[in-house]
Enzyme design. Sequence first.
Site, PDB file in Angstrom:
ATOM      1  N   LYS A 121       0.837  -1.198   0.000  1.00 53.82           N
ATOM      2  CA  LYS A 121       0.000   0.000   0.000  1.00 53.82           C
ATOM      3  C   LYS A 121       0.876   1.255   0.000  1.00 53.82           C
ATOM      4  O   LYS A 121       0.686   2.166  -0.806  1.00 53.82           O
ATOM      5  CB  LYS A 121      -0.909  -0.022   1.234  1.00 53.82           C
ATOM      6  N   ASP A 139      -6.216   0.783   0.505  1.00 54.59           N
ATOM      7  CA  ASP A 139      -6.421   1.010   1.932  1.00 54.59           C
ATOM      8  C   ASP A 139      -7.835   0.557   2.310  1.00 54.59           C
ATOM      9  O   ASP A 139      -8.573   0.015   1.482  1.00 54.59           O
ATOM     10  CB  ASP A 139      -6.189   2.487   2.284  1.00 54.59           C
TER      11      ASP A 139
END
Length: 211
Positions: A121, A139
């Site tokens: 991420k 996310d």
Amino acid sequence: MTKEELALDVITRLKKEYPDAGCTLDYDNAWKLLVSVRLAAQCTDARVNVVVEDLYAKYPDVNALAEASPEEIEEIVRPCGLGKSKARDINACMKILRDEYNGKVPEDFQALLKLPGVGRKSANLIMGDVFGKPAIVTDTHCIRLVNRIGLVDQIKEPKKVEMALWKLIPPEEGSDFCHRLVYHGRDVCTARTKPFCNKCCLADICQKNGV
Ligand code: SF4
């Protein structure tokens, strides 16, 4: 409508809704985004933006953070939670930037992934925001929304969501698309309350609308 068509429609509508959506972490230098994404784990971006002001007042560059002790960094970053591990990672990360990359953040996804505390991420966020490269940042908002909308089917594991989205989202749209999902997830398609489908710009194409 195929998932590809749905994706393009969602991109167009979110662009119109949130024309200026960008990263909600404040930074003016790539290494600062690296620090902030580590601090942002299980913490709000707003809190991170306040804490880093104190951090950079005392340690203004990569060298200063590399030379500080993890305990000294922890003293300042504690309000973000998980202070010990975040401080340790930030210190180790800055040492690597100093020693192996001439103080710069590497423009390479695999190299980013090898830095302490940097997962897919964060590496995607940096590739997209700092280097303007294709990126999909999975996310919590992204994962919740793409499942509700119907772009993926009950996939919760971040890497699997990322891989599914790479097949649907034009690469150059990925980074901004994910930022817009964050805005939409905070304002409309919320996690802790019932989503506000009645005021959602995706209501007529979302598979979860009202369900
Ligand atoms: S219609 Fe409802 S569930 Fe679907 S994206 Fe909008 S707020 Fe979320």
